[in-house]
Design an enzyme around this catalytic site. Structure first.
Site, PDB file in Angstrom:
ATOM      1  N   ASP A 176      37.214  29.701  44.422  1.00  0.00           N
ATOM      2  CA  ASP A 176      38.607  29.377  44.154  1.00  0.00           C
ATOM      3  C   ASP A 176      39.412  29.404  45.454  1.00  0.00           C
ATOM      4  O   ASP A 176      40.415  30.098  45.563  1.00  0.00           O
ATOM      5  CB  ASP A 176      39.187  30.342  43.115  1.00  0.00           C
ATOM      6  CG  ASP A 176      40.478  29.811  42.484  1.00  0.00           C
ATOM      7  OD1 ASP A 176      40.778  28.611  42.683  1.00  0.00           O
ATOM      8  OD2 ASP A 176      41.178  30.587  41.819  1.00  0.00           O
ATOM      9  N   LYS A 181      45.895  44.502  41.701  1.00  0.00           N
ATOM     10  CA  LYS A 181      45.589  43.418  40.767  1.00  0.00           C
ATOM     11  C   LYS A 181      45.035  43.988  39.478  1.00  0.00           C
ATOM     12  O   LYS A 181      44.089  44.773  39.492  1.00  0.00           O
ATOM     13  CB  LYS A 181      44.572  42.469  41.401  1.00  0.00           C
ATOM     14  CG  LYS A 181      44.191  41.326  40.487  1.00  0.00           C
ATOM     15  CD  LYS A 181      43.601  40.192  41.274  1.00  0.00           C
ATOM     16  CE  LYS A 181      43.655  38.906  40.479  1.00  0.00           C
ATOM     17  NZ  LYS A 181      43.562  37.740  41.305  1.00  0.00           N
ATOM     18  N   GLY A 230      52.259  38.141  42.381  1.00  0.00           N
ATOM     19  CA  GLY A 230      51.362  37.000  42.304  1.00  0.00           C
ATOM     20  C   GLY A 230      50.675  36.973  40.961  1.00  0.00           C
ATOM     21  O   GLY A 230      50.676  37.948  40.219  1.00  0.00           O
ATOM     22  N   ARG A 231      50.095  35.844  40.683  1.00  0.00           N
ATOM     23  CA  ARG A 231      49.460  35.671  39.379  1.00  0.00           C
ATOM     24  C   ARG A 231      48.366  34.648  39.591  1.00  0.00           C
ATOM     25  O   ARG A 231      48.592  33.641  40.259  1.00  0.00           O
ATOM     26  CB  ARG A 231      50.512  35.131  38.421  1.00  0.00           C
ATOM     27  CG  ARG A 231      50.145  35.115  36.977  1.00  0.00           C
ATOM     28  CD  ARG A 231      51.332  34.651  36.180  1.00  0.00           C
ATOM     29  NE  ARG A 231      52.197  35.757  35.767  1.00  0.00           N
ATOM     30  CZ  ARG A 231      52.059  36.396  34.602  1.00  0.00           C
ATOM     31  NH1 ARG A 231      51.113  36.059  33.781  1.00  0.00           N
ATOM     32  NH2 ARG A 231      52.870  37.384  34.280  1.00  0.00           N
ATOM     33  N   GLY A 232      47.204  34.928  39.134  1.00  0.00           N
ATOM     34  CA  GLY A 232      46.143  33.952  39.371  1.00  0.00           C
ATOM     35  C   GLY A 232      44.969  34.213  38.474  1.00  0.00           C
ATOM     36  O   GLY A 232      45.086  34.946  37.494  1.00  0.00           O
ATOM     37  N   VAL A 237      49.129  40.307  39.990  1.00  0.00           N
ATOM     38  CA  VAL A 237      49.157  41.215  41.134  1.00  0.00           C
ATOM     39  C   VAL A 237      50.532  41.868  41.237  1.00  0.00           C
ATOM     40  O   VAL A 237      51.560  41.193  41.144  1.00  0.00           O
ATOM     41  CB  VAL A 237      48.864  40.454  42.437  1.00  0.00           C
ATOM     42  CG1 VAL A 237      48.747  41.425  43.603  1.00  0.00           C
ATOM     43  CG2 VAL A 237      47.597  39.629  42.309  1.00  0.00           C
TER      44      VAL A 237
END
Ligand SMILES: *[C@@H]1O[C@H](CO)[C@@H](O)[C@H](O)[C@H]1NC(C)=O
Ligand SMILES: *[C@@H]1O[C@H](CO)[C@@H](O)[C@H](O)[C@H]1NC(C)=O
Ligand SMILES: *[C@@H]1O[C@H](CO)[C@@H](O)[C@H](O)[C@H]1NC(C)=O
Ligand SMILES: *[C@@H]1O[C@H](CO)[C@@H](O)[C@H](O)[C@H]1NC(C)=O
Length: 794
Positions: A630, A538, A517-519, A524
């Protein structure tokens, strides 16, 4: 010939992690997490417990809960440094806690000619005893805020609450035996004190209490029965079940019994003494009102003309916004009375006078000048009125069924002002601040390992360095051998929340290879920890925060614990590296699942409800006031049962602290994700928890309709107002539909192929549209959302 002896001694000193006993002449060090006693059944540990940044208390904890549960503390009001502090059992039989530099912070003040040892028993009692098990001192004799089964509450031992959920210092509430042998609850604030249970206007005899039994003992049994020598007793709601239990004087003034839930590894409340939380004295401080609400629990608010002193600590009450000397007779300022119906102020009466009219009562107050802050006015049994001039405005509450009225004395210019007190402003939870020690111990010198060893060789005699090194090396190696794996696991369960090395996490992720994941804030990776737990790791990209700040925030986030919030296992802070270690979620994010059409209607509704619960907990349940900022489908993860867990909360605090103004909620830079952002961000308005409510509303619309707010994006918008399209679209459909069934069919995700429950769709859409109101004040709170959804939950 002293070498084998030496070896033996060192061995004892270093294997504390596996033992329940501390022998005479040895000590536990704050620096080594392995330095703790573990009861032989593994249920309890005794060791240094971190209460703040570089602040530790020596504590007994219950180890089976997700986070260790503190049951007893030696030095709750005087934490020690994270370096150089020791708990030592001296050769003379004295158990002593010393701070860095050797200052004695706490001691049992025991002396014994026979040899003693400290033992952590299987019931959680920390006992200093002789080899024949004669007890010289025990922690059960001096409880802090918790009573365990079989532990006796006596005349000398009372339970005193901690200051707040996170501040373990002595607080204001006390369970104790009074001089008349009756068990009572007392509020003892900095300036005032009063008994609030049992109700002071009732005689003990009228409520079945005896004042004659001088035994003064009360005890809880393990199946949930409590009985006291004054005749008071109760049974838990799960009586007679044999479970781990604890009775705790909570920081909010309520005495609660908890049972351990093996399945969730958390404590369930199975009984509480105060049913109406506003009857606890002092809880909202002076010049304020306490209001009860079955959804939000207790709310404090300031009376007209007053403002809150410290929004993080309501017990400090409210202070006048006007010049208080204007209430005195000399000032010449005109004063009047503000009427408040169904309002009670408990205590602090000048006297009670029977009067025939309100005017007469108010005149009494005016005569008393600044000694009278207002009057309580109540009809009495003689068909006249009782007038109670109040010398203080304290213990105010507004039970709807109370038949008395309050008239608050205020300068007329305040009465005329139109500013109304914000009545049901959500209560700020008691301050969640980590304690910080002023006295930092400087970096230990390079030979700290050496001095550590020197300490352990205390009493042995001549020290031979080379021998020590050899032995040290030997022990170091053996401590990594497989037969200690079990012991290590215990350690993890005892500390719950772990600090990892960067190298360790690098290995776990095989060099940060598998990105999942990426945020906001970072990427992550999937990883496998040393104990084979699969974790999501993360890596934060903006390491702008200092270590101390980061640790303070992380300890708050680490404390949050809810089935609909992702569980944080630990963190790493090393140089510029900042990493967070979470549980890994098998089913990925809500976004992935919606895309793959993996969720039937039942699952979708459940996700909506669970997410609301998680957010409500973040916003309101008195652990910390955290805005997520968020909320979006990418941040809602699903576990193996498709239970939703909100992820990435608290990140807004971890990244760029400078973005937050000094006030409670002034974010200066836009956060969040386009498509889910509340209008407040765009128009630079005050940011409150309602921004999360807004985003939640969009997520719900997306789940119901299967349409992403990004999908219905308009071309031009650079101002971030594109997300209003999904809302407008839904509103239009409803407006133009002839019947309910009609709009539902229009809005519902066609991928569901007609498999849904009409009443649930209706409530979800209704709630979602309330959540996305432009005016934040029109949006419900997350706990109200939960209530609304529960009405249609199956
Ligand atoms: C207690 O009284 C002192 C002196 O009157 C005052 O300064 C302080 O604010 C009071 N504390 C509280 C909590 O009301
Ligand atoms: C006083 O209380 C103790 C403990 O609850 C009880 O055993 C005892 O019988 C009581 N004595 C009297 C005279 O009631
Ligand atoms: C209460 O105090 C006021 C003011 O000192 C006095 O006028 C009044 O008589 C008192 N009432 C009683 C019942 O003592
Ligand atoms: C914790 O409470 C104590 C006692 O009221 C207070 O002195 C201390 O400052 C508090 N610590 C923090 C970090 O708020």
């Amino acid at each position: 010939m002293h070498i084998p002896l030496f070896l033996l001694f060192l061995f004892i000193s270093n294997s504390f992690a596996a033992t329940d006993t501390l022998p005479e002449g040895s000590s536990l060090s704050v620096e080594k997490t392995t330095d703790q006693l573990l009861s032989s059944n593994g249920d309890f540990s005794a060791g240094f417990f971190q209460v703040g940044d570089n602040a530790f208390c020596f504590a007994v904890c219950f180890t089976r809960s997700k986070r260790p549960t503190v049951l007893w503390m030696a030095n709750r009001d005087f934490p020690v440094n994270g370096r150089g502090s020791l708990l030592s059992l001296w050769k003379d039989g004295n158990l002593v806690l010393t701070d860095a530099g050797g200052t004695v912070i706490w001691t049992t003040a025991t002396l014994s000619s026979s040899q003693l040892h400290l033992n952590l028993r299987n019931d959680g009692n920390l006992v200093l005893q002789t080899s024949k098990r004669t007890v010289v001192w025990q922690s059960f004799d001096s409880p802090t805020d918790t009573l365990l089964p079989t532990q006796k509450l006596t005349e000398r031992a009372s339970l005193v609450s901690s200051r707040s959920v996170t501040n373990h210092s002595s607080g204001f509430y006390k369970l104790y035996f009074d001089n008349d042998n009756v068990l009572r609850l007392l509020y003892k604030g900095p300036n005032l004190s009063s008994v609030y249970w049992p109700e002071s206007w009732r005689l003990p005899i009228d409520i079945g209490r005896s004042t004659y039994n001088v035994t003064k003992t009360a005890v809880l049994d393990s199946i949930g029965g409590f009985s006291s020598s004054d005749g008071y007793s109760f049974r838990s709601t799960d009586y007679p079940k044999k479970v781990y239990r604890r009775l705790k004087m909570d920081p909010d003034g309520n005495l609660r019994l908890y049972s351990f839930n093996e399945k969730s590894e958390m404590w369930d409340m199975t009984w509480q003494i105060i049913k109406q939380p506003c009857t606890v004295h002092g809880i909202c401080g002076a010049n304020s009102m306490c209001s009860e609400d079955h959804v939000t629990g207790r709310t404090c608010y300031c009376l007209k003309g007053f403002r809150v002193k410290d929004p993080n600590d309501w017990t400090r009450g409210c202070v006048p916004e006007f010049d208080p000397s204007h209430l005195s007779c000399e000032s010449g300022v005109a004063v009047g009375f503000l009427h408040l119906g169904h309002t009670e102020l408990y205590g602090y009466d000048w006297n009670v006078t029977r009067v025939s009219s309100l005017k007469e009562c108010q005149n009494l107050c005016l005569q008393l000048c600044d000694k009278c802050q207002g009057v309580q006015f109540k009809f009495n049994e003689f068909s006249t009125y009782n007038c109670y001039p109040k010398t203080m405005v304290f213990n105010g509450r507004d039970p709807p069924n109370f038949d008395g009225e309050l008239y608050l004395k205020l300068p007329k210019y305040v009465l005329r002002s139109s500013a109304e007190p914000r009545k049901h402003s959500p209560m700020k939870c008691p301050a969640v601040l980590s304690q910080q020690l002023k006295t930092f111990y400087h970096e230990p010198e390079k030979n700290s390992t050496l001095s550590f060893l020197v300490w352990f060789s205390f009493g042995i005699g001549v020290l031979e360095l080379s021998t020590v090194c050899l032995v040290w090396f030997f022990l170091f190696r053996t401590s990594k051998s497989p037969d200690t794996a079990d012991q290590q696991r215990h350690l993890v369960s005892a500390t719950g929340f772990q600090r990892f090395d960067y190298a360790e996490l690098k290995t776990a992720t095989k060099g940060f290879r598998e990105e999942v994941g990426r945020g906001a804030g970072g990427v992550v990776y999937k990883g496998t920890l040393y104990d084979n737990r699969v974790a999501a790791i993360k890596r934060l990209s903006e390491a702008t925060q200092g270590e101390a700040e980061f640790l303070a925030e992380i300890s708050t986030i680490g404390m949050l614990n809810h089935m609909n919030l992702i569980d944080m296992w630990g963190y790493c802070v090393e140089g510029k590296h900042r990493l967070l270690v979470y549980e890994y979620m098998e089913h990925g994010s809500l976004a992935d699942n919606l895309l793959a059409n993996a969720l039937d209607w039942k699952k979708r509704f459940n996700v909506a409800l669970g997410t609301a619960r998680g957010l409500a907990y973040l916003h309101e349940e008195c652990l910390e006031w955290i805005l997520h900022c968020d909320v979006k489908p990418q941040n809602i993860l699903l576990d193996s049962d498709f239970q939703p867990k909100v992820a990435d909360f608290g990140l807004s605090k971890l990244l760029n602290r400078d973005d937050r103004g000094s006030g409670n909620s002034n974010f200066s830079r836009i956060r969040g994700t386009r498509g889910y952002m509340a209008p407040e961000w765009v128009y630079n308005l005050r940011i409150t928890s309602k921004v999360d409510v807004y985003s939640y509303g969009i997520v719900v619309l997306e789940m119901v309709s299967g349409r992403s707010p990004m999908e219905i994006q308009s071309v031009e918008n650079s101002r971030g107002i594109d997300q209003w399209r999904l809302v407008t679209w839904a509103k239009e459909k409803i407006k133009h539909a002839p019947t309910r069934e009609f709009w539902i069919e229009e809005i519902i995700d066609p991928k569901l192929e007609g498999e849904y429950e009409v009443s649930q769709v209706e409530i979800l859409v209704k709630v979602a549209l309330q959540c996305v109101q432009d005016d934040m004040n029109e949006r419900p709170s997350m706990s109200q959302v939960v209530e609304m959804l529960l009405s249609q939950a199956r």
